[in-house]
Design a protein around this motif. Structure first.
Motif, PDB file in Angstrom:
ATOM      1  N   ILE A 242     -11.784  56.738 -91.055  1.00  0.00           N
ATOM      2  CA  ILE A 242     -11.015  57.389 -90.077  1.00  0.00           C
ATOM      3  C   ILE A 242     -11.786  56.887 -88.539  1.00  0.00           C
ATOM      4  O   ILE A 242     -11.101  56.556 -87.575  1.00  0.00           O
ATOM      5  CB  ILE A 242     -10.615  58.644 -89.843  1.00  0.00           C
ATOM      6  CG1 ILE A 242      -9.674  58.986 -91.333  1.00  0.00           C
ATOM      7  CG2 ILE A 242     -10.122  59.253 -88.667  1.00  0.00           C
ATOM      8  CD1 ILE A 242      -9.337  60.364 -91.519  1.00  0.00           C
ATOM      9  N   PHE A 243     -13.080  57.069 -88.574  1.00  0.00           N
ATOM     10  CA  PHE A 243     -13.916  56.555 -87.609  1.00  0.00           C
ATOM     11  C   PHE A 243     -13.554  55.003 -86.980  1.00  0.00           C
ATOM     12  O   PHE A 243     -13.644  54.720 -85.905  1.00  0.00           O
ATOM     13  CB  PHE A 243     -15.274  56.835 -87.870  1.00  0.00           C
ATOM     14  CG  PHE A 243     -15.631  58.234 -87.901  1.00  0.00           C
ATOM     15  CD1 PHE A 243     -14.972  59.294 -87.547  1.00  0.00           C
ATOM     16  CD2 PHE A 243     -17.189  58.755 -87.918  1.00  0.00           C
ATOM     17  CE1 PHE A 243     -15.169  60.410 -87.412  1.00  0.00           C
ATOM     18  CE2 PHE A 243     -17.645  59.969 -88.260  1.00  0.00           C
ATOM     19  CZ  PHE A 243     -16.613  61.116 -87.930  1.00  0.00           C
ATOM     20  N   ASP A 244     -13.378  54.322 -88.105  1.00  0.00           N
ATOM     21  CA  ASP A 244     -13.187  52.843 -87.916  1.00  0.00           C
ATOM     22  C   ASP A 244     -11.789  52.487 -87.133  1.00  0.00           C
ATOM     23  O   ASP A 244     -11.621  51.309 -87.112  1.00  0.00           O
ATOM     24  CB  ASP A 244     -13.741  52.143 -89.095  1.00  0.00           C
ATOM     25  CG  ASP A 244     -15.106  51.708 -89.081  1.00  0.00           C
ATOM     26  OD1 ASP A 244     -15.871  51.891 -88.119  1.00  0.00           O
ATOM     27  OD2 ASP A 244     -15.656  51.149 -90.264  1.00  0.00           O
ATOM     28  N   LEU A 245     -11.101  53.373 -87.302  1.00  0.00           N
ATOM     29  CA  LEU A 245      -9.533  53.321 -86.909  1.00  0.00           C
ATOM     30  C   LEU A 245      -9.529  52.893 -85.462  1.00  0.00           C
ATOM     31  O   LEU A 245      -8.832  51.984 -85.115  1.00  0.00           O
ATOM     32  CB  LEU A 245      -8.621  54.479 -87.025  1.00  0.00           C
ATOM     33  CG  LEU A 245      -8.293  54.948 -88.334  1.00  0.00           C
ATOM     34  CD1 LEU A 245      -7.475  56.117 -88.386  1.00  0.00           C
ATOM     35  CD2 LEU A 245      -7.541  53.686 -89.383  1.00  0.00           C
ATOM     36  N   SER A 246     -10.736  53.312 -84.684  1.00  0.00           N
ATOM     37  CA  SER A 246     -10.773  53.102 -83.236  1.00  0.00           C
ATOM     38  C   SER A 246     -11.139  51.468 -83.089  1.00  0.00           C
ATOM     39  O   SER A 246     -10.867  50.757 -82.320  1.00  0.00           O
ATOM     40  CB  SER A 246     -11.723  53.825 -82.658  1.00  0.00           C
ATOM     41  OG  SER A 246     -13.157  53.606 -83.212  1.00  0.00           O
ATOM     42  N   PHE A 426      -3.194  62.846 -87.338  1.00  0.00           N
ATOM     43  CA  PHE A 426      -3.682  64.164 -86.718  1.00  0.00           C
ATOM     44  C   PHE A 426      -5.237  64.430 -87.092  1.00  0.00           C
ATOM     45  O   PHE A 426      -6.001  64.865 -85.980  1.00  0.00           O
ATOM     46  CB  PHE A 426      -3.092  65.355 -87.541  1.00  0.00           C
ATOM     47  CG  PHE A 426      -3.270  66.563 -86.985  1.00  0.00           C
ATOM     48  CD1 PHE A 426      -2.952  66.944 -85.850  1.00  0.00           C
ATOM     49  CD2 PHE A 426      -4.038  67.608 -87.674  1.00  0.00           C
ATOM     50  CE1 PHE A 426      -3.270  68.493 -84.953  1.00  0.00           C
ATOM     51  CE2 PHE A 426      -4.360  68.775 -87.341  1.00  0.00           C
ATOM     52  CZ  PHE A 426      -3.832  69.299 -86.128  1.00  0.00           C
ATOM     53  N   SER A 427      -5.563  63.948 -88.385  1.00  0.00           N
ATOM     54  CA  SER A 427      -7.255  63.970 -88.659  1.00  0.00           C
ATOM     55  C   SER A 427      -7.976  63.284 -87.811  1.00  0.00           C
ATOM     56  O   SER A 427      -9.115  63.734 -87.470  1.00  0.00           O
ATOM     57  CB  SER A 427      -7.201  63.679 -89.958  1.00  0.00           C
ATOM     58  OG  SER A 427      -6.467  64.542 -91.012  1.00  0.00           O
ATOM     59  N   SER A 428      -7.657  62.179 -87.337  1.00  0.00           N
ATOM     60  CA  SER A 428      -8.542  61.289 -86.596  1.00  0.00           C
ATOM     61  C   SER A 428      -8.354  62.024 -85.054  1.00  0.00           C
ATOM     62  O   SER A 428      -9.384  61.723 -84.474  1.00  0.00           O
ATOM     63  CB  SER A 428      -7.750  59.750 -86.297  1.00  0.00           C
ATOM     64  OG  SER A 428      -6.218  60.068 -85.481  1.00  0.00           O
ATOM     65  N   ILE A 429      -7.533  62.594 -84.841  1.00  0.00           N
ATOM     66  CA  ILE A 429      -7.599  63.415 -83.478  1.00  0.00           C
ATOM     67  C   ILE A 429      -8.654  64.650 -83.518  1.00  0.00           C
ATOM     68  O   ILE A 429      -9.471  64.668 -82.768  1.00  0.00           O
ATOM     69  CB  ILE A 429      -6.272  63.860 -82.856  1.00  0.00           C
ATOM     70  CG1 ILE A 429      -5.248  62.677 -82.746  1.00  0.00           C
ATOM     71  CG2 ILE A 429      -6.470  64.666 -81.537  1.00  0.00           C
ATOM     72  CD1 ILE A 429      -3.810  62.905 -82.100  1.00  0.00           C
ATOM     73  N   ILE A 430      -8.289  65.342 -84.722  1.00  0.00           N
ATOM     74  CA  ILE A 430      -9.307  66.399 -85.115  1.00  0.00           C
ATOM     75  C   ILE A 430     -10.825  66.029 -85.220  1.00  0.00           C
ATOM     76  O   ILE A 430     -11.685  66.703 -84.945  1.00  0.00           O
ATOM     77  CB  ILE A 430      -8.781  67.371 -86.269  1.00  0.00           C
ATOM     78  CG1 ILE A 430      -7.539  67.745 -86.197  1.00  0.00           C
ATOM     79  CG2 ILE A 430      -9.839  68.544 -86.760  1.00  0.00           C
ATOM     80  CD1 ILE A 430      -7.349  68.930 -84.912  1.00  0.00           C
ATOM     81  N   LEU A 431     -10.894  65.034 -85.861  1.00  0.00           N
ATOM     82  CA  LEU A 431     -12.475  64.549 -86.107  1.00  0.00           C
ATOM     83  C   LEU A 431     -12.891  63.782 -84.832  1.00  0.00           C
ATOM     84  O   LEU A 431     -14.113  63.108 -85.004  1.00  0.00           O
ATOM     85  CB  LEU A 431     -12.234  63.688 -87.211  1.00  0.00           C
ATOM     86  CG  LEU A 431     -11.990  64.103 -88.778  1.00  0.00           C
ATOM     87  CD1 LEU A 431     -11.818  63.048 -89.653  1.00  0.00           C
ATOM     88  CD2 LEU A 431     -13.418  65.109 -89.220  1.00  0.00           C
ATOM     89  N   LEU A 432     -12.214  63.583 -83.836  1.00  0.00           N
ATOM     90  CA  LEU A 432     -12.744  63.143 -82.461  1.00  0.00           C
ATOM     91  C   LEU A 432     -14.020  63.518 -82.245  1.00  0.00           C
ATOM     92  O   LEU A 432     -14.847  62.772 -81.697  1.00  0.00           O
ATOM     93  CB  LEU A 432     -11.759  62.853 -81.438  1.00  0.00           C
ATOM     94  CG  LEU A 432     -11.836  62.316 -80.202  1.00  0.00           C
ATOM     95  CD1 LEU A 432     -12.248  60.538 -80.718  1.00  0.00           C
ATOM     96  CD2 LEU A 432     -10.836  62.330 -79.121  1.00  0.00           C
ATOM     97  N   PRO A 433     -14.366  64.741 -82.035  1.00  0.00           N
ATOM     98  CA  PRO A 433     -15.638  65.524 -81.896  1.00  0.00           C
ATOM     99  C   PRO A 433     -16.665  65.098 -82.547  1.00  0.00           C
ATOM    100  O   PRO A 433     -17.569  64.527 -82.182  1.00  0.00           O
ATOM    101  CB  PRO A 433     -15.621  66.786 -81.829  1.00  0.00           C
ATOM    102  CG  PRO A 433     -13.935  67.124 -81.537  1.00  0.00           C
ATOM    103  CD  PRO A 433     -13.453  66.043 -82.178  1.00  0.00           C
ATOM    104  N   PHE A 434     -16.511  64.950 -83.996  1.00  0.00           N
ATOM    105  CA  PHE A 434     -17.489  64.408 -84.802  1.00  0.00           C
ATOM    106  C   PHE A 434     -17.800  62.813 -84.698  1.00  0.00           C
ATOM    107  O   PHE A 434     -18.951  62.469 -85.029  1.00  0.00           O
ATOM    108  CB  PHE A 434     -16.762  64.766 -86.439  1.00  0.00           C
ATOM    109  CG  PHE A 434     -16.870  66.167 -86.532  1.00  0.00           C
ATOM    110  CD1 PHE A 434     -17.784  67.072 -87.017  1.00  0.00           C
ATOM    111  CD2 PHE A 434     -15.605  66.821 -86.565  1.00  0.00           C
ATOM    112  CE1 PHE A 434     -17.609  68.266 -87.084  1.00  0.00           C
ATOM    113  CE2 PHE A 434     -15.387  68.233 -86.558  1.00  0.00           C
ATOM    114  CZ  PHE A 434     -16.247  68.807 -86.969  1.00  0.00           C
TER     115      PHE A 434
END
Length: 479
Positions: A242-246, A426-434
């Motif tokens: 999910i982090f690598d989606l960016s 939704f998880s990608s947005i929630i995990l943005l701070p992490f």
């Protein structure tokens, strides 16, 4: 023939419609965030004096934090242009070149030799794909520090880098191995041939092979690069994926815009899915010394740009895997930060070619401070000009949307189901701070250990069960 034409027209229309809806969604996010950053009108009216409310020192700090984010404005701006101006949902590239009449294509994989099974399996998969498409006149070169016995596979040449090999300028790690391939007594390619650089885990797709052939047939650029996605095969770590989606979003945004519009790698250059003219690569070389040994891809791209070569974007994606753990993720980013910093500090690349990576480094270094604005805007509202509120919303919206673009291009919601796809977004947005926390740890780690420069190789062989391995061997042996 008419039915096929209508089918293609329908596919193109659906692609453009999907792109339009995606752009409208991006604009909606930007407007919502822009309105949010404006704060509560009652608390942020022009009659409120923040110096009296928060004190002079606190107010200066708060305004400094607000304005700090604008230092990296070129990054979201170029990502926005790439996403908006070019279709996010193009149909599979049509064949414009020839699969049989083209210069030799050499797919080159550099490895330490620590993952022989992975290299063997992926080489066989990629050869099977090329043969199934009817591609002619190609070879695979495996450049390794340890003998892994892949030359027994047809169309594969194994190049063992001698332990005592040294380049003229003392390049190390992957740059050393890549430069060894360019030595006169090792290189077997002609100047008109082409090299496709792959990592150990890189998997070709039909679209990428067609894109490469079309790029070569076009003949207007010496170097090209395309999109890599990270969620098409087994997912070992959902968090890092999910982090690598960016990264996928950046490929479709800033990378695509710079290569298509400027024909230059303004904001760095990746190390895999690189297509190079063999003669041009030999002239640029990989012998950059220690400055270009940690982020050899970035150093190479900027050096080639400095020498006047043209670049282009290649349609069609390739597949790779994200790091298998957060530890590997942080170590990978740490290496990138150290490598790009060394590239920026190098005297061998003119300042003009380093402006883009300056903004990348700036975004890394200031990320903890700029990310904290999300909470500070709510906790300490300030009177701000409307245009600055809009820019804050614009930059935050684009950053958030890169993850959504990455999800759109990495996951097929028809295959995994709409609800699961929405959960991933939704998880990608929630995990943005992490995500910000992980990147911040990498920045701190990079600069605390800057004097200890090393090329950390992350784990790449996944822990798949034995039955999956047997099935993959059966498939490979029967295709």
């Amino acid at each position: 023939m008419r039915v096929m034409f209508l089918y293609r027209m329908k596919g193109a229309f659906c692609g453009y419609l999907s792109h339009l809806l995606t752009v409208l969604f991006l604009i909606m996010i930007i407007l919502i965030l822009g309105n949010t950053t404006a704060g509560n009108p009652e608390n942020v009216s022009s009659n409120v004096d923040p110096f009296r409310k928060y004190g002079i020192r606190m107010t200066m700090i708060l305004y400094s934090m607000r304005f700090l984010i604008f230092l990296t404005l070129p990054l979201p701006l170029f990502n926005f242009l790439g996403i908006v101006l070019y279709n996010l949902f193009p149909k599979l590239p049509g064949m414009k070149g020839s699969l049989t009449h083209h210069p030799l294509i050499c797919f080159r994989v550099v490895t330490k030799g620590l993952n022989p099974r992975l290299v063997n399996e992926n080489v066989q998969k990629n050869i099977i794909l090329c043969n199934s498409l009817g591609l002619q006149n190609f070879i695979f070169e495996i450049v390794t520090d340890k003998f892994i016995d892949v030359s027994r596979i047809p169309l594969v040449r194994e190049i063992l880098v001698p332990f005592n090999y040294r380049t003229t300028k003392g390049s190390k790690y992957k740059a050393r191995a890549l430069h060894y391939c360019l030595e006169d007594d090792v290189n077997t390619l002609n100047d008109e041939d082409w090299i496709v650089h792959l990592d150990e885990e890189t998997i070709l797709t039909k679209g990428s092979v067609i894109g490469i052939v079309n790029f070569i047939a076009k003949g207007t650029s010496s170097f090209g690069q395309g999109v890599i996605t990270y969620a098409n095969e087994e997912i070992v770590s959902w968090i890092t994926t999910i982090f690598d989606l960016s990264r996928v979003g950046n490929d479709y945004g800033i990378l695509r815009f710079c290569l298509k519009y400027f024909r230059k790698p303004l904001f760095s250059w990746k190390g895999s899915y690189v297509v190079s003219n063999a003669g041009a690569e030999k002239k640029v070389s990989f012998d950059f010394g220690i400055d270009g040994s940690i982020a050899e891809d970035c150093f190479f791209g900027l050096s080639a740009w400095n020498q006047g070569y043209l670049f282009d974007f290649i349609e069609g994606e390739m597949w790779e895997k994200s790091p298998f753990s957060l530890t590997d993720y942080v170590k990978q980013r740490k290496r990138w930060i150290q490598g790009i910093t060394l590239t920026f500090l190098s005297k061998h690349i003119p300042l003009k070619q380093k402006v883009g990576i300056f903004f990348i480094l700036l975004s890394w270094v200031t990320m903890p401070l700029t990310a904290s604005n999300t909470a500070l805007v709510i906790m300490y509202p300030l009177p701000m000009p409307t245009i600055l509120n809009f820019l804050c919303g614009f930059m935050g919206g684009v950053m958030m949307f890169l993850f959504i673009v990455g999800a759109l291009k990495s996951f097929n919601f028809k295959r995994i189901g709409l609800w699961k796809f929405l959960l991933i977004c939704f998880s990608s947005i929630i995990l943005l701070p992490f995500f910000v926390l992980a990147e911040t740890c990498a920045v701190i780690y990079a600069f605390l250990t800057f004097r200890i420069i090393e090329f950390h190789t992350i784990e790449k062989e996944s822990r798949i069960n034995n039955s999956s391995r047997r099935n993959s061997h059966i498939i490979l042996s029967t295709v």
